[in-house]
Design an enzyme around this catalytic site. Structure first.
Site, PDB file in Angstrom:
ATOM      1  CE  LYS A 165       2.016  16.160  -5.579  1.00 43.32           C
ATOM      2  NZ  LYS A 165       1.829  17.783  -5.287  1.00 43.32           N
ATOM      3  CB  THR A 166       5.847  11.444  -0.293  1.00 46.50           C
ATOM      4  OG1 THR A 166       4.887  10.690   0.028  1.00 46.50           O
ATOM      5  CG2 THR A 166       5.507  13.029  -0.152  1.00 46.50           C
ATOM      6  NE  ARG A 193      -3.654   1.983   2.819  1.00 47.94           N
ATOM      7  CZ  ARG A 193      -4.226   2.312   3.979  1.00 47.94           C
ATOM      8  NH1 ARG A 193      -3.541   1.785   5.005  1.00 47.94           N
ATOM      9  NH2 ARG A 193      -5.263   3.139   3.966  1.00 47.94           N
ATOM     10  N   GLY A 253      11.771   2.676   0.840  1.00 44.53           N
ATOM     11  CA  GLY A 253      13.004   3.488   0.928  1.00 44.53           C
ATOM     12  C   GLY A 253      14.306   3.193  -0.028  1.00 44.53           C
ATOM     13  CD  GLU A 254      16.701   1.013   2.504  1.00 46.15           C
ATOM     14  OE1 GLU A 254      17.955   1.150   2.222  1.00 46.15           O
ATOM     15  OE2 GLU A 254      16.001   1.131   3.396  1.00 46.15           O
ATOM     16  CD  GLN A 291      10.901   7.426   0.251  1.00 46.76           C
ATOM     17  OE1 GLN A 291      12.220   7.527   0.427  1.00 46.76           O
ATOM     18  NE2 GLN A 291      10.416   6.288   1.048  1.00 46.76           N
TER      19      GLN A 291
END
Lengths: 174, 731
Positions: free
Chosen positions: B627-628, B622, B697-698, B632
């Site tokens: 946008k963010t 999810r 994040g990765e 990322q």
């Protein structure tokens, strides 16, 4: 194995100089160690910490400000060099309480993540538009390449600048 | 609860502050009466300090104190963390373990005075031969440092009898995290109470570490970091410079501020360690993998830990009966490595996915088909089904958006003038990670909410997405909800790292909000004047600033009315999250998956490589904010392009000095290196985590280096097995 000695043993003399700076339209008189850069004068002596120090070596662009309307790296500029010149920082680009169109576009297009390089990016972007170097995306990319961003927000910054230029908001006088 | 607030691509709530230059980073804080510190680093990589002369520095204008190993208080090492041991305490003896090691801390009235005086500290060394090469046989080795080595089936036999086999060695260099924000520490002691502004991704850990090292109660230590300024893993440790600054402030009795220099950012706050990796793959002629053997050596500091299970991802990447993974770390006289965005996977995936491409050539098979043929819908380590996995969809959707089907498989066959065009792809994953987290939600009499947790927002969007989650679960508009973080006095929380925070924190925030709604429902149920009198709290939900009966929004009342009638200024609830056990749920917890498609253009005469296009298809479960979330992935893709084409922290083989520790010399991508990048999210909310996220994040970085190398192979016919890929590889 061999022994060796590093570094010198001389105590440097310190000189102070009185500098009159006009920052964001406000004049101030500072008595500064001659080694103080414009960046450190802004941050440490005038409390304007919006301008960032990312390298102190003129390589990252985080310290970009405008001096007499031109973008300069404030970490490579001595405060004493700015005597009598008009300095504009990120704190001085909003007008009548409203954010500059470039600031608004950076928010709308998510042109930043950690935000640390952002003041310098915005100062470069405003100057870039003023320099009429934002005609194409490739031109924007090229002339924004003196400002590093490690979070990787470059495409969103290009989109933000493109949007400001296409809406004709780029000529806001700073 | 409606899902309209969560998922929407709203603007960052901290955006207006950041674009105004009004977001305060650790280096922006100053306090009355503070003094400034500067570090002196070793100029040899191994040996001993014979003599350290601080007289000239102490006599320099403005200097207050010079600390060295001779007068530094003896300190205990900080406690273990989830990422291994704390860094060893600084300046405790005369041994030199790496170039740049802290040998002195000069404290003066101004930063200029401290920096000038630091140059006056004279050090006499006794040098010994440093161990600098990851393959040096004299380097002490740590075997299977994290217990992640794996064995399945009979890999040796499968390799011996393989119909098609690839065996190659791949290398990756040191990369340096290089956030734009210089790490800063401002330490303020007030008797035995300590306040520290510090660049960290993990305030709770820094608090615990400082409390232990300086022998004060944890309740006496407060770590503040409302804005980090990037870190990418470098902020996951209580580094030695932090301990030094806090020690100096205590000794001098004044607040001490230290801001690292950019060169110090290369030697004092970690880096991605270099690796040498051997990969053997075996397959039958139809392209089914029959063996995976992945063995790695990576570098490690002499006296420190670094979680870097480089080959571990190869144990679950594909359906394959016979698998061996082996990791070794070699202790060297180099600065300590640490996590850097996509630690371990960033290096390991480059080797595995390059080898998969080599296998595809050996099989004369499309590399995308090879991945699809070996995809696994169970975790091959446990046999349990993945809690979610849309990797096949990533491959299919990504290939379609990219136009993979138009690829001519013949290397060098696609051209545009002098430019050779190459298409390359890679599959990737980033393993699941989750740890306990806590949060507190409060609704006040004015109808607004404040939700707190001692986490950080390193630029990922934590402020924003947790505001969205809180608003949804409290039934309030976004404008009435504030999520705050970056203060170790808030409820304890884990690091922003390992792609684990959004899940851990999100579940804690949902729990806190749910408990708070229940407290309101309980108050109302006991209150004869409330429309909810006698209604069981479990029958109540939140929406429109009110608590009301589920499915009957007219029967309820507002938070404001409940608080007013009960004479309460506010009501709070604490919440927490603890990850479930995979065995209990009968599924393997999934991390994110992705497929990366890259077009490179290589100048056939000059060897110049340009990235023309990247399509990243991501299964991140999810997505809390489109946008963010997209940002990322874009950002990590650019990190991956840096790893592929630019980044190489060079250690001088004679002295152990980092030879390119500036932004002028260590190349990271600039704006002109990056085209528009396409990101598409596929898949469904994850079943393992109640909030349904997987952490993104990765995953954006993993796979990019391999996809670039594979595209370069397709463009030029040359296989580059050593990163970064530079012009000299292609001339």
């Amino acid at each position: 194995m061999r022994a060796d000695i590093s570094r010198g043993t001389t105590v440097p003399e310190v000189f102070e100089t009185v500098t009159e700076l006009t920052v964001n339209g406000r004049p101030s008189v500072l008595s500064l160690d001659t080694r103080v850069t414009l960046l450190d004068a802004l941050r440490d002596h005038l409390g304007l910490v919006g301008t960032k120090k990312g390298c102190d070596q003129g390589a990252c662009g985080a310290c970009t400000v405008h001096v007499n309307g031109k973008r300069v790296l404030s970490c490579l500029t001595l405060a004493a060099q700015c005597e009598g010149r008009a300095v504009t920082t990120i704190e001085g680009v909003a007008r009548a309480g409203a954010p500059h169109p470039v600031q608004e576009a950076f928010v709308a297009r998510d042109g930043f993540q950690c935000g640390f390089c952002t003041p310098g990016q915005i100062m470069s972007a405003i100057a870039l538009i003023d320099e009429e170097r934002a005609g194409t995306d490739d031109e924007i990319r090229e002339f924004m390449s003196g400002n590093l961003c490690r979070c990787g927000a470059y495409p969103n910054m290009v989109a933000a600048i493109r949007e400001v230029v296409s809406e004709g908001n780029g000529n806001a006088v700073i | 609860m409606s899902g309209t607030v969560v998922g929407a691509g709203i603007n960052r709530v901290d955006g207006p502050r950041k674009v105004a230059g009004a977001a305060p980073y650790p280096s922006d804080f100053n306090v009355h009466h503070q003094v400034h510190a500067a570090l002196v680093g070793s100029t040899v990589a191994a040996g001993r300090v014979v003599r350290i002369d601080t007289a000239a520095a102490e006599a320099a204008p403005g200097v207050i104190r010079v600390l060295t190993h001779l007068n530094m208080p003896r300190l205990e090492r900080g406690p273990m963390t989830a990422l291994g041991a704390s860094p060893p305490p600084p300046m405790q003896d005369d041994l030199i373990r790496h170039y740049g090691q802290h040998l002195a801390l000069v404290v003066a009235e101004s930063p200029e005075q401290a920096a000038a005086a630091a140059r006056l500290v004279a050090v006499e060394y006794e040098r010994t031969e440093p161990l600098l090469d990851v393959l040096d046989p004299k380097a002490p080795q740590v075997i299977d440092p994290w217990g992640t080595d794996s064995d399945r089936g009979d890999t040796e036999a499968a390799l011996a009898s393989a119909e098609v086999k690839v065996t190659q060695t791949y290398t990756t260099p040191d990369n340096t995290n290089s956030p734009l924000g210089l790490f800063a520490t401002l330490a303020i002691w007030d008797r035995d109470r300590l306040t520290v502004h510090d660049t960290t991704q993990w305030p709770s850990m820094v608090k615990e570490t400082l409390a232990a090292v300086f022998e004060v109660p944890e309740s006496s230590v407060r770590v503040l970091v409302p804005y980090v300024g990037g870190a990418f893993g470098a902020g996951l440790r209580a580094w030695q410079h932090v301990i030094l600054t806090v020690a100096a402030a205590r000794l001098i009795g004044r607040p001490v501020k230290l801001v690292l220099t950019r060169p110090q950012m290369f030697s004092c706050v970690g880096h991605r360690p270099d690796t040498v990796q051997q990969v053997s793959l075996a397959a039958n002629r139809s392209g089914e993998l029959t063996a995976i053997d992945h063995r790695t050596v990576s570098s490690l500091a002499m006296e420190d830990d670094d979680y870097e299970a480089v080959s571990a991802g190869s144990a679950f990447a594909y359906r394959c009966r016979n698998v061996v993974t082996r990791d070794v770390q070699a202790r060297l006289n180099r600065p300590a490595p640490c996590s850097m965005r996509a630690p371990a996977e960033g290096q390991g995936n480059f080797a595995l996915e390059s080898a998969m491409d080599e296998l595809a050539y050996a099989l004369a098979m499309d590399p995308l088909q090879l991945r699809l043929r070996n995809d696994t819908d169970v975790d091959p380590r446990s046999g349990l089904p993945w809690s979610s996995k849309a990797l096949r969809e990533c491959y299919q959707v990504g290939a379609e958006r990219f136009g993979w089907s138009s690829r001519d498989p013949e290397p060098g066959s696609m051209r545009d003038g002098d430019w050779l065009i190459g298409y390359g792809m890679a599959g990737c994953s980033y393993p699941w990670y989750s740890v306990p987290c806590s949060a507190r939600a409060t609704v006040s009499r004015d109808g607004s909410a404040l939700v707190l947790s001692a986490v950080t927002d390193i630029g990922t969007g934590t402020y924003t997405v947790m505001t969205q989650v809180s608003a949804e679960h409290l039934g309030l508009p976004l404008g009435l909800v504030r999520f705050d973080l970056g203060d170790s006095d808030m409820p304890a929380a884990p690091q922003a790292g390992g792609s684990g925070l959004t899940g851990s924190l999100g579940n804690a925030v949902v729990d806190a909000c749910g408990r708070l709604v229940r407290r309101f429902a309980e108050l109302a149920a006991e209150d004869g004047e409330s429309p909810l009198h006698g209604v069981p709290p479990e029958a109540v939900t939140a929406g429109g600033g009110r608590v009301h009966v589920k499915g009957e929004s007219s029967r309820g009342e507002s938070y404001i009315d409940i608080l007013s009638r009960n004479g309460l200024p506010e009501l709070s609830a604490d919440g927490s999250s603890t990850p479930a056990s995979p065995e209990d749920l009968g599924m393997a917890p999934s991390g994110a998956f992705g497929a990366k498609f890259v077009e490179v253009r290589v100048d056939r005469d000059l060897g110049l490589v340009r990235i023309a296009r990247v399509v990243s298809a991501i299964d991140g479960g999810r997505i809390l904010n489109e946008k963010t979330g997209r940002s990322q992935i874009i950002g990590a893709t650019i990190g991956g392009i840096g790893q592929a084409l630019f980044e190489d922290t060079v250690t001088d083989p004679g002295t152990g000095r980092i030879a390119n520790g500036t932004f002028g010399d260590y190349l990271i991508p600039v704006n002109a290196d990056i085209p528009d990048l396409d990101v598409v999210f596929v898949g469904e909310p994850d079943r393992f985590s109640p909030i349904g996220t997987k952490g993104i994040g990765e995953i954006g970085l993993v796979g990019i280096a391999a996809a670039v190398a594979n595209a370069v192979r397709h463009a030029t016919g040359r296989r580059v097995r050593s990163l970064p890929i530079t012009i000299d590889d292609l001339l």
